[in-house]
Design a protein around this motif. Structure first.
Motif, PDB file in Angstrom:
ATOM      1  N   GLU A 103      39.787  36.161  44.949  1.00 38.98           N
ATOM      2  CA  GLU A 103      41.112  35.973  44.357  1.00 38.98           C
ATOM      3  C   GLU A 103      40.985  36.029  42.842  1.00 38.98           C
ATOM      4  OE1 GLU A 103      44.335  32.389  43.807  1.00 38.98           O
ATOM      5  OE2 GLU A 103      43.292  32.526  45.734  1.00 38.98           O
ATOM      6  N   LEU A 104      41.770  36.917  42.226  1.00 38.67           N
ATOM      7  CA  LEU A 104      41.766  37.092  40.774  1.00 38.67           C
ATOM      8  C   LEU A 104      43.156  36.787  40.242  1.00 38.67           C
ATOM      9  CD1 LEU A 104      39.627  39.188  42.088  1.00 38.67           C
ATOM     10  CD2 LEU A 104      39.611  40.213  39.829  1.00 38.67           C
ATOM     11  N   ARG A 105      43.202  36.164  39.076  1.00 41.40           N
ATOM     12  CA  ARG A 105      44.483  35.815  38.473  1.00 41.40           C
ATOM     13  C   ARG A 105      44.565  36.394  37.058  1.00 41.40           C
ATOM     14  NH1 ARG A 105      43.723  29.443  40.105  1.00 41.40           N
ATOM     15  NH2 ARG A 105      43.531  29.789  42.368  1.00 41.40           N
ATOM     16  N   GLY A 106      45.754  36.861  36.712  1.00 45.11           N
ATOM     17  CA  GLY A 106      45.979  37.375  35.365  1.00 45.11           C
ATOM     18  C   GLY A 106      45.111  38.556  35.008  1.00 45.11           C
ATOM     19  N   VAL A 107      45.011  39.525  35.931  1.00 49.56           N
ATOM     20  CA  VAL A 107      44.151  40.689  35.696  1.00 49.56           C
ATOM     21  C   VAL A 107      44.896  41.702  34.824  1.00 49.56           C
ATOM     22  CG1 VAL A 107      42.734  42.464  36.769  1.00 49.56           C
ATOM     23  CG2 VAL A 107      43.146  40.308  37.969  1.00 49.56           C
ATOM     24  N   LYS A 108      44.317  42.019  33.674  1.00 49.44           N
ATOM     25  CA  LYS A 108      44.987  42.905  32.719  1.00 49.44           C
ATOM     26  C   LYS A 108      44.339  44.287  32.715  1.00 49.44           C
ATOM     27  CE  LYS A 108      46.411  39.029  29.815  1.00 49.44           C
ATOM     28  NZ  LYS A 108      46.285  38.362  28.499  1.00 49.44           N
ATOM     29  N   TYR A 123      39.249  51.081  40.645  1.00 44.67           N
ATOM     30  CA  TYR A 123      38.828  50.862  39.258  1.00 44.67           C
ATOM     31  C   TYR A 123      37.317  51.035  39.115  1.00 44.67           C
ATOM     32  CZ  TYR A 123      38.757  48.844  34.575  1.00 44.67           C
ATOM     33  OH  TYR A 123      38.591  48.661  33.233  1.00 44.67           O
ATOM     34  N   ILE A 124      36.551  50.507  40.048  1.00 49.93           N
ATOM     35  CA  ILE A 124      35.095  50.670  40.002  1.00 49.93           C
ATOM     36  C   ILE A 124      34.721  52.146  40.020  1.00 49.93           C
ATOM     37  CG2 ILE A 124      33.000  50.387  41.413  1.00 49.93           C
ATOM     38  CD1 ILE A 124      34.048  47.560  42.087  1.00 49.93           C
ATOM     39  N   ALA A 135      28.302  51.770  38.243  1.00 49.21           N
ATOM     40  CA  ALA A 135      29.763  51.687  38.218  1.00 49.21           C
ATOM     41  C   ALA A 135      30.246  50.308  38.652  1.00 49.21           C
ATOM     42  CB  ALA A 135      30.356  52.765  39.125  1.00 49.21           C
ATOM     43  N   ILE A 136      29.593  49.732  39.643  1.00 48.48           N
ATOM     44  CA  ILE A 136      29.958  48.378  40.080  1.00 48.48           C
ATOM     45  C   ILE A 136      29.719  47.381  38.958  1.00 48.48           C
ATOM     46  CG2 ILE A 136      29.399  46.507  41.689  1.00 48.48           C
ATOM     47  CD1 ILE A 136      28.624  48.724  43.726  1.00 48.48           C
ATOM     48  N   LEU A 137      28.557  47.484  38.315  1.00 45.09           N
ATOM     49  CA  LEU A 137      28.241  46.568  37.213  1.00 45.09           C
ATOM     50  C   LEU A 137      29.235  46.704  36.074  1.00 45.09           C
ATOM     51  CD1 LEU A 137      24.350  46.947  37.139  1.00 45.09           C
ATOM     52  CD2 LEU A 137      25.623  44.898  37.803  1.00 45.09           C
ATOM     53  N   LYS A 138      29.548  47.954  35.707  1.00 41.06           N
ATOM     54  CA  LYS A 138      30.468  48.182  34.595  1.00 41.06           C
ATOM     55  C   LYS A 138      31.885  47.759  34.945  1.00 41.06           C
ATOM     56  CE  LYS A 138      31.637  49.903  30.552  1.00 41.06           C
ATOM     57  NZ  LYS A 138      31.193  49.274  29.282  1.00 41.06           N
ATOM     58  N   GLY A 139      32.351  48.167  36.117  1.00 39.28           N
ATOM     59  CA  GLY A 139      33.712  47.847  36.512  1.00 39.28           C
ATOM     60  C   GLY A 139      33.960  46.361  36.659  1.00 39.28           C
ATOM     61  N   THR A 140      33.045  45.662  37.306  1.00 42.01           N
ATOM     62  CA  THR A 140      33.231  44.224  37.503  1.00 42.01           C
ATOM     63  C   THR A 140      33.105  43.460  36.185  1.00 42.01           C
ATOM     64  OG1 THR A 140      30.886  44.025  38.143  1.00 42.01           O
ATOM     65  CG2 THR A 140      32.509  44.218  39.921  1.00 42.01           C
ATOM     66  N   ILE A 143      36.486  43.798  34.588  1.00 45.81           N
ATOM     67  CA  ILE A 143      37.470  43.013  35.338  1.00 45.81           C
ATOM     68  C   ILE A 143      37.335  41.525  35.020  1.00 45.81           C
ATOM     69  CG2 ILE A 143      38.151  42.267  37.656  1.00 45.81           C
ATOM     70  CD1 ILE A 143      37.422  45.134  38.595  1.00 45.81           C
ATOM     71  N   ILE A 144      36.101  41.037  34.956  1.00 45.21           N
ATOM     72  CA  ILE A 144      35.876  39.623  34.642  1.00 45.21           C
ATOM     73  C   ILE A 144      36.416  39.298  33.246  1.00 45.21           C
ATOM     74  CG2 ILE A 144      34.076  37.906  34.147  1.00 45.21           C
ATOM     75  CD1 ILE A 144      32.419  39.327  36.403  1.00 45.21           C
ATOM     76  N   LYS A 145      36.138  40.160  32.293  1.00 40.16           N
ATOM     77  CA  LYS A 145      36.598  39.924  30.918  1.00 40.16           C
ATOM     78  C   LYS A 145      38.118  39.983  30.803  1.00 40.16           C
ATOM     79  CE  LYS A 145      32.444  41.574  28.536  1.00 40.16           C
ATOM     80  NZ  LYS A 145      31.865  42.631  27.656  1.00 40.16           N
TER      81      LYS A 145
END
Length: 214
Positions: A103-108, A123-124, A135-140, A143-145
């Motif tokens: 669950e992610l909140r406020g994803v920009k 996105y990944i 790609a997984i490392l970069k995309g996630t 997303i976290i940031k």
């Protein structure tokens, strides 16, 4: 949140046995996992896919036969919304198969997709330059940031040669920790150990694990 299962084996196995074990986990979960389910399975070098909007524990597994690779997702829909079979995972595009729990909140970020999990998958893939692991490392990372808070973001992404298991969460360690059981003949990753079984290992938080196909 959802429950995940991945199995890769040197020899074919009956899917029914493992689907039954996984269905018990989904049915007994402290969060409801009955918003449908789906699986992808390899037969004679070709992937088959199945989805059902009903709870996994209500299905007939005797029809599934054997496989050497199995990816399963039991769904707990965010806010009980979008409960249609098209939103069930696994998502697949002919090259990759993807399942997600979290669950992610406020994803920009802006991305196409019917639900959040499909947007993350797409996105990944933006960053895939013939190296999906990077790609997984970069995309996630992005997303976290660009998220105000992430309760959890657990991903299993499969290609022809490997499965990539990404684990990330900020709460509820017991619930969101993925588990693995790996030997020379079979590799299993699941949201929880199968009931009554031992010798499972916890997958570290904030990690990406590559499991080569056996």
């Amino acid at each position: 949140m959802c429950r995940l299962l991945y199995i890769n084996s040197k020899k074919e196995f009956l899917m029914q046995e493992f689907l039954q074990k996984f269905a018990v986990i989904a049915k007994e979960s402290r969060e409801y996992q009955g918003h449908g389910w789906g699986c992808s399975f390899l037969k004679n070098g070709v992937w088959g896919h199945y989805k059902n909007v009903n709870p996994i524990w209500e299905d007939d597994f005797s029809l599934f036969g054997k496989t050497s690779r199995l990816i399963v997702h039991a769904r707990s829909a965010f806010r009980d919304e979008g409960i249609i079979v098209e939103n069930n995972m696994p998502f697949h595009d002919g090259r990759y198969i993807f399942i997600f729990n979290g669950e992610l909140r406020g994803v920009k970020i802006k991305e196409e997709g019917r639900i959040g999990a499909e947007k993350i998958f797409n996105y990944i893939k933006r960053f895939d330059k013939n190296n999906i692991k990077d790609a997984i490392l970069k995309g996630t990372e992005i997303i976290i940031k660009k998220s105000s808070y992430i309760r959890a973001m657990n991903i299993i992404l499969n290609d022809e040669n490997s499965a990539y298991v990404f684990s990330y969460f900020n709460e509820d360690v017991d619930y969101f920790t993925l588990h693995s059981k790996i030997n020379d003949d079979m590799a299993v990753v699941c949201s929880e150990p199968f009931r009554g079984e031992t010798d499972w290992n916890k997958i570290s938080n904030n990690s990406l694990t590559e499991l080569k196909c056996l």
